[in-house]
Enzyme design. Structure first.
Site: not given
Ligand code: C5P
Length: 236
Positions: A12, A34, A61, A63, A65-68, A70, A118, A179, A188, A208-209
């Site tokens: 990210d 990712k 990633d 995500k 969410h559009d018409i089929p 597309t 999440t 975490r 989150q 991520g973080r």
């Molecule tokens: O930094 P962190 O560990 O919270 O990052 C989680 C990653 O997972 C982010 O890139 C976020 O876009 C992705 N993600 C999420 N929840 C979802 C799907 C993907 O946090 N349901």
């Protein structure tokens, strides 16, 4: 027995250089790269090709969410880039997911249906109109993704065990919201430790973080990986 779970790092970052530098430093420590909205919008498809050329399994990633039609087109384009995993919102509906599934070539990219983010707690889940509890809504959306032919779902670790029990080993469960105990949860809401996510049956953990913002990202990834391995030994 299931395959050993994998660790995906969420790159990210807001630009290509930071992403490529961090990915290189993490190559021996995580399994999947990712690329999400921030990085894809800034660095574009050439970054995906660069990561694939560098030997990464890329998880795109966006995500969808559009018409089929597309969404199917987006899946075809991602397949041409060499993307291995891709996300789409289960809330896009059965026809959208079926069109996406039909647009894969030789089963790639593998499609993961996002159930409930999440970052959503129970109050916000109710606010957007989902009736019933979180577990019930996630179970219904996972069932829809399974019926539409998706390869798996993205859920919080809290719902992983139920999804695995209902849909079996081959249906992938990918869990963000990971975490270390006591760490900041940031934005989150439905979080768990890597160990608890693995014990619940998760196949891929997305982090991520806790990795990319650590003072030593490789060491942070190794710590999570050893927690995963320990929990997997206990699970199998
Ligand atoms: O930094 P962190 O560990 O919270 O990052 C989680 C990653 O997972 C982010 O890139 C976020 O876009 C992705 N993600 C999420 N929840 C979802 C799907 C993907 O946090 N349901």
């Amino acid at each position: 027995m299931s395959l050993a779970p994998r660790l995906a790092v969420a790159l990210d970052f807001g630009n290509r250089d930071d992403a490529v530098r961090n990915a290189a430093a993490l190559h021996d420590h995580v399994d999947v790269a990712k690329v999400g909205l921030e990085l894809f919008i800034s660095a574009g498809p050439s970054l995906i090709e660069e990561l694939v050329d560098a030997g990464w399994e890329v998880f795109l990633d966006l995500k969808l969410h559009d018409i089929p039609a597309t969404v199917a087109g987006a899946v075809r384009s991602a397949g041409r880039l060499g993307v291995e995993f891709m996300t789409l919102h289960t809330a896009g509906g059965r026809s959208m997911m079926e069109a996406a599934v039909a647009a894969r070539v030789n089963g790639t990219p593998r499609l993961l249906g996002v159930t409930l983010l999440t970052s959503l707690g129970s109050e916000q889940i109710r606010e957007v109109g989902y009736q019933g509890g979180t577990d019930e809504s996630v179970a219904r959306l996972a069932n829809l993704a399974h019926e539409a032919g998706c390869d798996g779902v993205v859920s919080s670790p809290h719902e992983a065990a139920t999804i695995k029990a209902v849909h079996g080993e081959d249906f992938l469960v990918v869990c963000p919201g990971i975490r270390p105990a006591g760490a900041s949860i940031d934005d989150q809401a439905r979080v768990a430790t890597a160990s608890d996510a693995i014990k619940a049956g998760a196949d891929i953990l997305v982090v991520g973080r806790p990795i990319i913002k650590a003072s030593d990202p490789a060491a942070a990834a190794e710590e999570i990986r050893s927690e995963m391995e320990h929990a997997y030994d206990q699970r199998s």
